[in-house]
Design a protein around this motif. Structure first.
Motif, PDB file in Angstrom:
ATOM      1  N   GLY A 277       0.789  -1.227   0.000  1.00 50.70           N
ATOM      2  CA  GLY A 277       0.000   0.000   0.000  1.00 50.70           C
ATOM      3  C   GLY A 277       0.816   1.269   0.000  1.00 50.70           C
ATOM      4  N   THR A 278       2.124   1.198   0.306  1.00 47.33           N
ATOM      5  CA  THR A 278       2.951   2.403   0.364  1.00 47.33           C
ATOM      6  C   THR A 278       3.030   3.059  -1.013  1.00 47.33           C
ATOM      7  OG1 THR A 278       4.296   1.496   2.145  1.00 47.33           O
ATOM      8  CG2 THR A 278       5.234   3.316   0.883  1.00 47.33           C
ATOM      9  N   LEU A 279       2.794   4.379  -1.050  1.00 44.18           N
ATOM     10  CA  LEU A 279       2.877   5.135  -2.293  1.00 44.18           C
ATOM     11  C   LEU A 279       4.276   5.697  -2.463  1.00 44.18           C
ATOM     12  CD1 LEU A 279      -0.490   7.108  -2.131  1.00 44.18           C
ATOM     13  CD2 LEU A 279       0.024   5.144  -3.582  1.00 44.18           C
ATOM     14  N   ARG A 280       4.831   5.494  -3.656  1.00 38.56           N
ATOM     15  CA  ARG A 280       6.122   6.082  -4.001  1.00 38.56           C
ATOM     16  C   ARG A 280       5.924   6.976  -5.217  1.00 38.56           C
ATOM     17  NH1 ARG A 280       9.000   5.253   0.516  1.00 38.56           N
ATOM     18  NH2 ARG A 280       9.475   3.063   0.932  1.00 38.56           N
ATOM     19  N   CYS A 281       6.778   7.974  -5.350  1.00 38.32           N
ATOM     20  CA  CYS A 281       6.668   8.876  -6.494  1.00 38.32           C
ATOM     21  C   CYS A 281       8.042   9.081  -7.111  1.00 38.32           C
ATOM     22  CB  CYS A 281       6.080  10.219  -6.061  1.00 38.32           C
ATOM     23  SG  CYS A 281       6.027  11.451  -7.391  1.00 38.32           S
ATOM     24  N   HIS A 282       8.076   8.971  -8.434  1.00 42.61           N
ATOM     25  CA  HIS A 282       9.307   9.245  -9.187  1.00 42.61           C
ATOM     26  C   HIS A 282       8.951  10.246 -10.270  1.00 42.61           C
ATOM     27  CE1 HIS A 282      13.442   7.461  -9.847  1.00 42.61           C
ATOM     28  NE2 HIS A 282      13.373   8.505 -10.655  1.00 42.61           N
ATOM     29  N   ALA A 300       9.898  -8.047  -9.248  1.00 39.00           N
ATOM     30  CA  ALA A 300      10.064  -9.502  -9.362  1.00 39.00           C
ATOM     31  C   ALA A 300       8.766 -10.261  -9.159  1.00 39.00           C
ATOM     32  CB  ALA A 300      11.113  -9.979  -8.345  1.00 39.00           C
ATOM     33  N   HIS A 301       7.759  -9.654  -8.507  1.00 42.53           N
ATOM     34  CA  HIS A 301       6.511 -10.355  -8.217  1.00 42.53           C
ATOM     35  C   HIS A 301       5.350  -9.914  -9.093  1.00 42.53           C
ATOM     36  CE1 HIS A 301       8.526 -12.213  -4.936  1.00 42.53           C
ATOM     37  NE2 HIS A 301       8.585 -11.142  -4.164  1.00 42.53           N
ATOM     38  N   ASP A 302       5.596  -8.996 -10.033  1.00 45.79           N
ATOM     39  CA  ASP A 302       4.553  -8.546 -10.941  1.00 45.79           C
ATOM     40  C   ASP A 302       3.381  -7.946 -10.167  1.00 45.79           C
ATOM     41  OD1 ASP A 302       3.331  -8.049 -13.351  1.00 45.79           O
ATOM     42  OD2 ASP A 302       2.500 -10.056 -13.581  1.00 45.79           O
ATOM     43  N   GLY A 303       3.681  -7.232  -9.074  1.00 45.08           N
ATOM     44  CA  GLY A 303       2.611  -6.689  -8.252  1.00 45.08           C
ATOM     45  C   GLY A 303       2.530  -5.182  -8.250  1.00 45.08           C
ATOM     46  N   LEU A 304       3.462  -4.517  -8.905  1.00 41.02           N
ATOM     47  CA  LEU A 304       3.547  -3.062  -8.844  1.00 41.02           C
ATOM     48  C   LEU A 304       2.496  -2.427  -9.749  1.00 41.02           C
ATOM     49  CD1 LEU A 304       5.512  -1.072  -7.389  1.00 41.02           C
ATOM     50  CD2 LEU A 304       6.665  -0.834  -9.591  1.00 41.02           C
ATOM     51  N   HIS A 305       1.674  -1.518  -9.172  1.00 35.08           N
ATOM     52  CA  HIS A 305       0.696  -0.769  -9.949  1.00 35.08           C
ATOM     53  C   HIS A 305       1.226   0.647 -10.140  1.00 35.08           C
ATOM     54  CE1 HIS A 305      -1.661  -4.216  -9.121  1.00 35.08           C
ATOM     55  NE2 HIS A 305      -2.821  -3.700  -9.485  1.00 35.08           N
ATOM     56  N   VAL A 306       0.816   1.286 -11.235  1.00 33.62           N
ATOM     57  CA  VAL A 306       1.383   2.594 -11.555  1.00 33.62           C
ATOM     58  C   VAL A 306       0.274   3.555 -11.967  1.00 33.62           C
ATOM     59  CG1 VAL A 306       1.844   2.014 -13.968  1.00 33.62           C
ATOM     60  CG2 VAL A 306       3.185   3.793 -12.856  1.00 33.62           C
ATOM     61  N   LEU A 307       0.445   4.810 -11.560  1.00 32.12           N
ATOM     62  CA  LEU A 307      -0.412   5.911 -11.965  1.00 32.12           C
ATOM     63  C   LEU A 307       0.521   7.041 -12.373  1.00 32.12           C
ATOM     64  CD1 LEU A 307      -3.099   7.527 -12.113  1.00 32.12           C
ATOM     65  CD2 LEU A 307      -2.779   8.037  -9.680  1.00 32.12           C
ATOM     66  N   VAL A 308       0.355   7.550 -13.596  1.00 33.75           N
ATOM     67  CA  VAL A 308       1.239   8.600 -14.102  1.00 33.75           C
ATOM     68  C   VAL A 308       0.426   9.864 -14.322  1.00 33.75           C
ATOM     69  CG1 VAL A 308       2.892   9.258 -15.871  1.00 33.75           C
ATOM     70  CG2 VAL A 308       2.664   6.848 -15.229  1.00 33.75           C
ATOM     71  N   MET A 309       0.875  10.964 -13.707  1.00 34.60           N
ATOM     72  CA  MET A 309       0.211  12.256 -13.838  1.00 34.60           C
ATOM     73  C   MET A 309       1.164  13.219 -14.534  1.00 34.60           C
ATOM     74  SD  MET A 309      -2.370  11.190 -12.006  1.00 34.60           S
ATOM     75  CE  MET A 309      -3.390  12.636 -11.719  1.00 34.60           C
ATOM     76  N   ASP A 310       0.603  14.101 -15.378  1.00 30.30           N
ATOM     77  CA  ASP A 310       1.456  15.095 -16.023  1.00 30.30           C
ATOM     78  C   ASP A 310       1.685  16.260 -15.063  1.00 30.30           C
ATOM     79  OD1 ASP A 310      -0.795  16.762 -16.149  1.00 30.30           O
ATOM     80  OD2 ASP A 310      -1.241  16.205 -18.222  1.00 30.30           O
ATOM     81  N   TYR A 332       6.511  14.310 -15.506  1.00 28.97           N
ATOM     82  CA  TYR A 332       5.459  13.361 -15.126  1.00 28.97           C
ATOM     83  C   TYR A 332       5.770  12.824 -13.735  1.00 28.97           C
ATOM     84  CZ  TYR A 332       4.626  13.449 -20.157  1.00 28.97           C
ATOM     85  OH  TYR A 332       4.391  13.845 -21.436  1.00 28.97           O
ATOM     86  N   GLN A 333       4.696  12.680 -12.933  1.00 28.38           N
ATOM     87  CA  GLN A 333       4.826  12.070 -11.621  1.00 28.38           C
ATOM     88  C   GLN A 333       4.373  10.609 -11.738  1.00 28.38           C
ATOM     89  OE1 GLN A 333       5.673  15.487 -11.843  1.00 28.38           O
ATOM     90  NE2 GLN A 333       3.430  15.581 -11.845  1.00 28.38           N
ATOM     91  N   VAL A 334       5.326   9.703 -11.590  1.00 31.73           N
ATOM     92  CA  VAL A 334       5.036   8.280 -11.691  1.00 31.73           C
ATOM     93  C   VAL A 334       4.806   7.760 -10.273  1.00 31.73           C
ATOM     94  CG1 VAL A 334       5.843   6.032 -12.492  1.00 31.73           C
ATOM     95  CG2 VAL A 334       6.478   8.117 -13.746  1.00 31.73           C
ATOM     96  N   VAL A 335       3.543   7.501  -9.953  1.00 27.75           N
ATOM     97  CA  VAL A 335       3.174   7.048  -8.607  1.00 27.75           C
ATOM     98  C   VAL A 335       3.032   5.526  -8.642  1.00 27.75           C
ATOM     99  CG1 VAL A 335       1.470   7.201  -6.758  1.00 27.75           C
ATOM    100  CG2 VAL A 335       1.993   9.215  -8.165  1.00 27.75           C
TER     101      VAL A 335
END
Length: 941
Positions: A277-282, A300-310, A332-335
């Motif tokens: 559940g931890t949110l990271r931003c790049h 490695a576990h194919d579990g990462l979800h991504v949301l990209v904002m301009d 872009y903010q890659v969350v």
């Protein structure tokens, strides 16, 4: 648009017609905030007089379950005029436009029910002291949050977002404490409204695939500058915990690591996942808003979800965990987040490639000349330092490709994943595993990238096959075919000019005894130039018709004039002191390494060890194979030519075996090919053929036995001991002149060795070198042809270890008197194979049996004037111990032998055999055996 994060779609239902306005004494005055009441009779309606003035906007929140009654609320004015339905009140947008005082009418959903109820009244047109501030958080850990609990009569909360404390776009997160054993199925709703009663311009509740109940939900909303907002939480009168936070997702977002977009294939950006559940931003930046980026998160576990904002906070892409293509912003903010029910990897990788600019596809992607038949195959390895490869394909709309992607690694990692992007950034590839279907567009960008579960490493082979050939804008056309002439006895290279030519395009020659089909060897990158080789070694001179066949259509393209083979190039022989030129065990002449399966070593032979740099047509080498790890065969052939099926040595695992080789020289080098396993090779040069006329000519003689230590023939009757030498007079005997002899050709057989050893045959009167001619093991009988220089009319035989008997049969000699024959090397060609019926009937040669082979007038050998031929003869599959004699047909066979075999053995030996009537004969002494004969050249007078 309503911003709604809901576990279940439990919305308050609008009421029908408003109740009649009650008289003042029937209503109970209430304050803003929470109100509790009791319905004591079935069907009872409570009237609550509100303190809100005309023009106010209010919300009326009720419990979605839990303790107490579930009730409906509507608002009327003093005169009973309807103001708001339950739905409007739940959204917080109820505007009071009638005459004060305003009254809330409350009744139970179930008209027969009685009991306690609650209503929460909130003013939304101004900030309320009872609504705590929802602070602006960041993407750093432990960012500010607000905890909201329900139960014990509390079922709702309100929060405020001050006018100057929000950005243009924010990401709201609500975490819901799902009870272990809920008495009431959980439900909640979140709504946002500004002080004008308007919802945010846009809100989007991001789906969570696979989550039936939302316990960790994300909603992105855009906000109007200068506006304050009220956040309403409507829940249940039951023990529940809700945690809310909000984060800026525009260019001013806090807690985002910032990196510039990279070139395709650049090292991946790295990040840590945190807890579930931890949110990271790049934050990824690029030079221009017209740049197109490809963003691909991997773990490695194919579990990462991504949301990209301009940079304005607009949603650029909201894929789950696949690559997405974005444009329109310089940042872009890659969350990223690993939601509940997914496994968390400790870290993740992020590819953020600039795949195109306003000028077109990324400049580091090579421009492919043609995709008429596809693209590839490509091979290589991707890893976290080299994460992808790309190419710009000149495809057009309507092209269809099949992408075959296979892993060539040994660690089980999957092959890379293909993408075929159009100019709008859409990936037109679909599929999974190893085969994908891809649609072409007007100039497609082909990209191979690491898969999600690849473990950061992928060795691959990729091939893009056009399934609607020809792909691209060019249709098939055939122009010129050159050259117009070629020489018989050669392998000619033909060049075809045209468009949309492919490897399956073939060149055919007709008009001779039988059609010839050329082998397509290469096609230029733009598919406009094709090269094919055609075997003219047995083709008669004359005019051959040329046609080119492409995609089922045949194009006639003139004629090829095949000219007779030249008589030039006939060589005379110059013996030299045997010298070791190559040893793969020591790195002599070639790199120090065994030759692997299907591997080739190339050796420079001209300009070394006394061999001239020019004018050399062939060299004589004694080649020894040692330490093979598997059964295999060795082919020695002229470098710069196509290797044929002819072989020179056959080995079994662990065997050491030599064979004499006379190999043509084309470009000063010769090549050694190993078919299977690994093997070390040694090559000792004995002489060369030259066209300058300074060498000796060859005179074949009827094979004659000159030496046999078992019988005392030519030398004393005795085995040759360890380190011992036997010396044999060769001139002035068996038809060999007493003078003018430069070298003799002997078939030397070792038999009855008591230990592993090697035999060296060298000119008497000289110092013996390290070169060897035979290698034996205890008890073995093995022959080898030897061409040995003659210095004083004698030759010497040296045995290194144990004791051994030696036999020597004379086959011919080289003379300086000019009366002999000159040598013409040819490309090694298989003339005979009893296993297949090639050259002779298909049958093993039986005990005492003979096979006769026509050698003149075939494979580039003249019909007349041939005095001897050079053959590599291989015996295979013998059923008993035997010996093989090869002799000129039309003569009486002598006691001389050429091969010695044991049951089941495969063994080769070089044979120089005189030609009397154009044929030669092969005699087998015992059992049955298959024989193979590959011609290497001929002598002509």
């Amino acid at each position: 648009m309503t911003c709604l994060l809901a576990v279940l779609a439990a919305l308050l239902l609008p009421m029908g017609a408003a109740h009649a306005a009650p008289v003042a004494q029937d209503c109970v005055a209430v304050a803003e905030g929470r109100h509790s009441g009791q319905i004591t009779a079935a069907g009872q309606t409570h009237c609550l007089e509100l303190p809100s003035p005309q023009g106010a906007r209010i919300a009326a929140l009720t419990s979605l379950g839990g303790a107490g009654l579930t009730v409906q609320v509507e608002v009327v004015d003093k005169n009973g005029a309807a103001q708001c339905t339950a739905a409007a009140l739940a959204k917080g947008g109820c505007t009071l436009t009638g005459t004060a005082p305003f009254r809330a009418l409350v009744h139970a959903d179930d008209t027969s029910a009685t009991g306690a109820y609650g209503v929460h009244f909130v003013r939304t047109d101004l900030a309320q002291n009872g609504c705590q501030v929802l602070p602006a958080g960041s993407f750093e850990d432990n960012s500010g949050t607000v905890r909201l609990d329900t139960g014990d009569g509390v079922f709702s909360h309100c929060l405020s977002i001050p006018a100057g404390a929000h950005s243009a776009s924010e990401l709201l997160r609500i975490r819901y404490d799902f009870p272990d054993d809920p008495g009431v199925f959980p439900s909640y709703a979140i709504r946002i409204v500004d002080t004008d009663g308007n919802e945010p311009p846009s809100c989007y509740a991001h789906p969570a695939p696979g989550q039936q109940i939302r316990t960790d939900g994300l909603t992105s909303c855009s906000f109007t500058a200068g506006k304050a907002y009220t956040v309403l939480l409507q829940g249940q009168d039951a023990p529940r915990t809700h945690t809310l936070d909000r984060r800026d997702v525009t260019a001013t977002a806090r807690g985002c690591e910032t990196s510039a977009a990279t070139a395709i294939g650049a090292p991946a950006l790295r990040g840590t996942s945190g807890q579930v559940g931890t949110l990271r931003c790049h934050r990824v930046t690029t030079d221009a808003a017209t740049d197109r980026l490809n963003v691909n998160p991997r773990d490695a576990h194919d579990g990462l979800h991504v949301l990209v904002m301009d940079d304005k906070g607009g949603i650029a892409c909201l894929q789950r965990n696949w690559a997405c293509s974005i444009t329109g912003s310089t940042g872009y903010q890659v969350v990223t987040q690993v939601p509940q029910n997914y496994d968390v990897a400790a870290s993740y990788r992020l590819d953020a490639w600039r795949i195109a600019t306003a000028a077109g596809p990324a400049p580091e992607c090579p421009r492919v000349g043609s995709v008429a038949y596809g693209y590839g195959p490509l091979t290589g390895t991707l890893d976290e330092q080299h994460t992808g490869v790309c190419a710009v394909l000149p495809s057009v709309s309507g092209d269809r490709f099949r992408a075959d992607i296979t892993s060539t690694g040994t660690d089980g990692s999957p092959g890379p994943e293909p993408a075929l992007y159009d100019k709008a950034g859409r990936n037109l590839c679909t599929g999974s595993s190893s085969t994908y279907d891809c649609q072409g567009s007007d100039q497609s960008l082909f990209v191979l990238s690491l898969q999600e579960l690849g473990g950061g490493h992928s060795a691959y082979r990729a091939n893009l096959v056009c399934t609607s050939a020809p792909c691209g804008s060019e249709e098939v056309s055939v122009g010129t075919v050159t050259p117009g002439t070629a020489q018989s006895g050669t392998v000619a290279t033909l060049t075809v000019q045209g468009t949309a030519l492919g490897m399956n395009t073939t060149v055919r020659l007709t008009g001779g005894p039988a059609p010839l089909t050329a082998t397509t060897v290469s096609v230029s990158d733009d598919a406009r130039t094709l090269k094919a080789t055609v075997d003219l070694r047995t083709a008669p001179a004359g005019n051959w018709n040329i046609s080119v066949v492409a995609l089922g259509s045949e194009y006639a393209r003139g004629t090829l004039t095949v000219t007779p083979p030249p008589l030039s190039g006939l060589g005379t022989y110059k013996p030299i002191t045997p010298t070791r030129l190559m040893d793969t065990r020591k790195g002599l002449g070639v790199p120090k390494a065994k030759i692997g399966q299907g591997g080739t070593a190339t050796l420079q032979v001209t300009g070394t060890a006394g061999v001239p740099a020019t004018g050399v047509t062939a060299v004589v080498l004694n080649v020894t194979a040692t330490g093979p790890t598997d059964a295999s065969y060795i082919s020695v052939y002229p470098n710069g030519t196509t290797r044929t099926s002819a072989s020179n040595l056959n080995v079994t695992a662990g065997q050491t075996i030599p064979n004499l080789v006379i190999v043509p020289v084309v470009n000063g080098k010769i090549s050694f090919y190993n078919n299977a396993g690994t093997v070390d090779l040694i090559a000792d040069i004995a002489g060369f053929y030259t066209t300058d006329g300074t060498g000796s000519t060859y005179k074949p003689i009827t094979p004659t036995r000159l030496m046999d230590t078992r019988e005392g023939l030519g030398v004393p009757k005795a085995k040759i001991g360890q380190g011992g030498t036997a010396t044999l007079q060769v001139t002035g005997t068996a038809g060999v002149p007493a003078t003018g002899v430069t070298a003799v050709v002997l078939n030397v057989t070792a038999t009855g060795p008591t230990d592993a050893s090697y035999i060296s045959v060298y000119p008497n009167g000289t110092t013996r070198t390290s070169a060897s001619n035979l290698n034996v093991t205890a008890g073995q009988t093995i022959p080898n042809l030897v061409i040995v220089p003659v210095v004083n009319g004698k030759i010497s035989f040296y045995n290194n270890a144990g004791t051994v008997d030696l036999i020597a049969d004379m086959a011919g000699f080289y003379t300086t008197d000019g009366t002999g024959s000159t040598y013409k090397p040819i490309t090694p060609t298989r003339l005979m194979d009893t296993r297949e019926g090639l050259g002779v009937p298909k049958a093993k040669i039986g005990q005492g049996g003979t096979a006769t082979l026509q050698v003149t007038g075939t494979a580039g050998i003249p019909a007349t004037g041939v005095t001897a031929v050079v053959l590599n003869v291989t015996a295979t599959g013998p059923t008993d111990a035997s010996y093989i004699s090869v002799y000129p047909n039309g003569t009486t066979r002598t006691s001389a032998s050429n091969l010695n075999v044991t049951a089941g053995q495969t063994i080769p030996n070089l044979v120089i055999v005189p030609v009397v009537n154009g044929k030669i004969s092969f005699y087998n002494n015992a059992g049955t055996v298959d024989l193979i004969a590959d011609i290497a050249g001929f002598y002509t007078s």
